[in-house]
Design a protein around this motif. Sequence first.
Motif, PDB file in Angstrom:
ATOM      1  N   GLY A  61      48.517  69.351  43.483  1.00 22.34           N
ATOM      2  CA  GLY A  61      48.543  70.471  42.813  1.00 22.34           C
ATOM      3  C   GLY A  61      47.523  71.558  42.785  1.00 22.34           C
ATOM      4  O   GLY A  61      46.622  71.420  43.309  1.00 22.34           O
ATOM      5  N   ARG A  62      48.377  72.820  42.779  1.00 28.14           N
ATOM      6  CA  ARG A  62      47.440  73.965  42.811  1.00 28.14           C
ATOM      7  C   ARG A  62      46.930  74.930  41.656  1.00 28.14           C
ATOM      8  O   ARG A  62      46.640  75.909  41.804  1.00 28.14           O
ATOM      9  N   GLY A  63      47.035  74.131  40.694  1.00 24.33           N
ATOM     10  CA  GLY A  63      47.038  74.576  39.467  1.00 24.33           C
ATOM     11  C   GLY A  63      45.482  74.416  39.159  1.00 24.33           C
ATOM     12  O   GLY A  63      44.955  74.997  37.854  1.00 24.33           O
TER      13      GLY A  63
ATOM     14  N   LYS B 261      52.506  62.196  40.728  1.00 25.76           N
ATOM     15  CA  LYS B 261      52.744  62.750  39.209  1.00 25.76           C
ATOM     16  C   LYS B 261      54.300  62.615  38.966  1.00 25.76           C
ATOM     17  O   LYS B 261      54.887  62.073  38.123  1.00 25.76           O
TER      18      LYS B 261
ATOM     19  N   GLU C 268      48.867  81.404  34.431  1.00 22.20           N
ATOM     20  CA  GLU C 268      47.986  82.015  35.256  1.00 22.20           C
ATOM     21  C   GLU C 268      46.870  82.950  34.333  1.00 22.20           C
ATOM     22  O   GLU C 268      47.391  84.503  34.318  1.00 22.20           O
TER      23      GLU C 268
ATOM     24  N   GLY D 220      47.155  77.700  29.329  1.00 12.37           N
ATOM     25  CA  GLY D 220      47.260  77.057  30.575  1.00 12.37           C
ATOM     26  C   GLY D 220      46.942  75.663  30.692  1.00 12.37           C
ATOM     27  O   GLY D 220      47.455  75.298  31.710  1.00 12.37           O
ATOM     28  N   GLU D 221      46.231  75.168  29.658  1.00 10.16           N
ATOM     29  CA  GLU D 221      46.042  73.820  29.874  1.00 10.16           C
ATOM     30  C   GLU D 221      47.258  73.076  29.414  1.00 10.16           C
ATOM     31  O   GLU D 221      47.983  73.419  28.514  1.00 10.16           O
ATOM     32  N   GLU D 222      47.722  71.886  30.176  1.00 17.43           N
ATOM     33  CA  GLU D 222      48.956  71.400  30.119  1.00 17.43           C
ATOM     34  C   GLU D 222      49.418  71.280  28.541  1.00 17.43           C
ATOM     35  O   GLU D 222      50.537  71.327  28.234  1.00 17.43           O
TER      36      GLU D 222
ATOM     37  N   THR E 249      52.402  75.243  43.430  1.00 16.52           N
ATOM     38  CA  THR E 249      52.386  73.565  43.718  1.00 16.52           C
ATOM     39  C   THR E 249      54.282  73.641  44.009  1.00 16.52           C
ATOM     40  O   THR E 249      54.692  73.070  45.026  1.00 16.52           O
TER      41      THR E 249
ATOM     42  N   ASN F  22      53.931  75.617  34.911  1.00 14.60           N
ATOM     43  CA  ASN F  22      52.935  76.338  34.331  1.00 14.60           C
ATOM     44  C   ASN F  22      52.679  77.569  34.889  1.00 14.60           C
ATOM     45  O   ASN F  22      52.073  77.553  36.186  1.00 14.60           O
TER      46      ASN F  22
ATOM     47  N   GLY G 150      39.583  70.395  29.778  1.00 18.01           N
ATOM     48  CA  GLY G 150      39.020  71.287  30.944  1.00 18.01           C
ATOM     49  C   GLY G 150      38.338  72.336  30.729  1.00 18.01           C
ATOM     50  O   GLY G 150      37.170  72.802  31.227  1.00 18.01           O
ATOM     51  N   LEU G 151      38.504  73.271  29.726  1.00 18.17           N
ATOM     52  CA  LEU G 151      37.778  74.438  29.422  1.00 18.17           C
ATOM     53  C   LEU G 151      36.493  74.075  29.021  1.00 18.17           C
ATOM     54  O   LEU G 151      35.483  74.769  29.554  1.00 18.17           O
TER      55      LEU G 151
ATOM     56  N   VAL H  59      54.656  68.591  34.450  1.00 23.31           N
ATOM     57  CA  VAL H  59      54.110  69.868  34.404  1.00 23.31           C
ATOM     58  C   VAL H  59      53.382  70.093  35.735  1.00 23.31           C
ATOM     59  O   VAL H  59      52.589  69.433  36.214  1.00 23.31           O
ATOM     60  N   ASN H  60      53.987  71.104  36.185  1.00 25.24           N
ATOM     61  CA  ASN H  60      53.378  71.699  37.609  1.00 25.24           C
ATOM     62  C   ASN H  60      53.041  73.154  37.808  1.00 25.24           C
ATOM     63  O   ASN H  60      53.897  73.977  36.955  1.00 25.24           O
ATOM     64  N   ASN H  61      52.118  73.639  38.495  1.00 28.56           N
ATOM     65  CA  ASN H  61      52.058  74.953  38.463  1.00 28.56           C
ATOM     66  C   ASN H  61      52.823  75.537  39.490  1.00 28.56           C
ATOM     67  O   ASN H  61      53.709  74.921  40.252  1.00 28.56           O
TER      68      ASN H  61
END
Lengths: 124, 548
Positions: free
Chosen positions: B167-169, B178, B198, B286-288, B326, B195, B503-504, B321-323
């Motif tokens: 994943g690149r997110g 996933k 950004e 942006g958090e899934e 990705t 997602n 994550g934040l 959910v993917n970026n």
Amino acid sequence: MPAIKSLDELKRIREEALKKKEMKTASGSIQVIVAMGTCGIAAGARDTMKSVLNYIEENKVSGVSVTQTGCIGMCEHEPIVEVVVGEQPKVYYRKVNAEVAEKIMKEHVQGGKPVESNILPLQV
Amino acid sequence: MQTKRAMILVSNDPESIRLGADDLVKSLNDALAAYELQDEVDVSTIGDVGRADILPLVIVYPEATVYGPVKAGDARYLVEEHLYKGRVATDLLAPPKQLSGHIGWLRTRKGYNPAEQRVVLERAGRIDPDDIEDYIAHSGYEALGKAVTEMTPMQVIETVEKSGLQGRGGAGFPAGRKWRFVRGAEGDKKYVICNADESEPGTFKDRVVMEGDPHQVLEALAIAAYAIGADEGFIYIRGEYGVAYQRLEKAIRQAEEFGFLGNNIFGTDFNFHLHIHAGAGAYVCGEETALIESLEGKRGEPRTRPPYPTTNGLWNKPTLVNNVETLSNVPAILRNGPEWYKAIGTPSSPGTKVYTIMGNINFSGVIEVPMGITLREVINIYAKGMKPGSTFKMAQTGGASGSIIPAALQDTPMDFESFRKAGVSLGSGALLICDQNVCIVDLVKVLLQFFRFESCGKCTPCRIGTQRSYEIVERITQGQGQLEELDKLLEMAAEMERASNCGLGQTASAPVRDMLKHFRTEVEAHIRLGICPTGVCPMVVEEEAAPA
Ligand SMILES: Cc1cc2nc3c(=O)[nH]c(=O)nc-3n(C[C@H](O)[C@H](O)[C@H](O)COP(=O)(O)O)c2cc1C
Ligand code: SF4
């Protein structure tokens, strides 16, 4: 456009699209491509585009196709314009404001002489 | 650092060192000095290059010419030929074979930059994004056609798994795994979500993809939907991305017309309907799970996990959910095969990475490079060096949730594994390069300002922690800092990491940690001596900075 139903059909459409593209370059016609990503637009690409279209209309230029593309990653040099004359290599221009665009149309597209001052040296 | 015109990389894995790599580096430096090239050319080292037969190995950039084996005695000749006279020292050239270790792909020269390899951005800036035929002319929708007519969903998943795509997110989770989870989850209705929120400061790589090549995102989403068994999908796009929104919308209409979206895709019984939804400008969305809440029309607050979206996502259905980035790798992987993909980048992190580069450098913009490239290479080759008068001090990766990379880590390969080992993160793909005039305390203050503003407030450690951390750091910039408060910062960091819901809050204190780990002296100078070494901080309580 009826929906594509198979890979063979897709291949056919692809070949047709490629042929169309080839025709654009082979017949000696000219393409002017304006980079219209957000970076380009923020740097004034809409004015650049307008200037190109105005020039074509005012001077009744024919044989020139004007299209847009996205960002190639060099946001710093925007607005970027590409000019392709027939099969000659593509010329990239940087910082093309409305004025420079007019100059490019006149000197390069019509006159056949690239505008040295704004060329972006690229090997693509 | 001055703008260098070239860089010499010498392999320094144990085997190379045994064969004299250290002497070679010394001889190269001597030779450069003899030709007065030391200010123009940098000598640096790389780790294992995956080829035992040609060690020690030397790569000269920007041409990416590979020499090997090179002995210390060859150094002068090599410098004279390649760097002084500017021609290839043919007799030292390494026998051609694809390098398999780090930066393997840098050998091929293609594209604008010395060794840029484009997978995700292959077409961006080269095709007309509003013209579906231009996409088709460049192999567009071939991968989707192949997937739905020639492959089973499981085969698609296996291909993505084999490619090693991560994943690149931000988190680097294996994409194929996933997909398998969602495929295996129970339920007859499933969703895919792209997602595209950004919102990391300084990151705009996804925007470049969506604006330059929107159909690639749609094709990838349709492939993902086929693989996991979804018939409906959403692109959740950052509200400010007006141009990208319009391009995607237009692309969806065109794809529906051509039958790549909708019912009976490629004449099969696979149906897929795609919608686009613009966010309203909250970073946390942006958090899934916050994104999913927001899509459901609720307030964008992260959910408590588990359960994860893979089983209980949008409207409680299994959701992938993917970026954007990705997903954008997927069509090329299906077209060219997983082996092709794995040959790019490093063994543990295959593929490329798109970065936005900016700061005190000569060239800012967007680049796509193989995973495993080092920061030094990015700066010297792609960014065309530091600005005149600038010396590298640190880099900030990935907007706010990334890490602060000190000069000591400049030669660490930028891939998931190496960065994890070094205790830093790749973040979301922005590289902010800072020179000696940037104050670390000021930088961290700006980042904390962002976090305290963007914290959704659902849980206490993050809501209060970001605020209090900000206040302490702000006091340091005003000359009011206390040494004990530095310990307090670390204590709070530990609590936030442990107890935050998403994550934040869990990563908000990373900049604080990096600051105290790598730049403690500079911080203490603010407190003990009352000076800001770079002269950035006011060091007094300014009127507008005083609490209202
Ligand atoms: C505060 C916060 C903001 C995030 N913002 C984004 C974002 O803008 N885009 C994104 O793709 N992922 C973002 N993520 C990560 C997503 O939660 C999720 O991991 C990602 O979309 C998964 O996609 P991937 O596996 O393709 O990377 C964010 C995470 C957090 C905690
Ligand atoms: S960690 Fe912060 S952003 Fe995440 S849920 Fe808690 S308060 Fe909200």
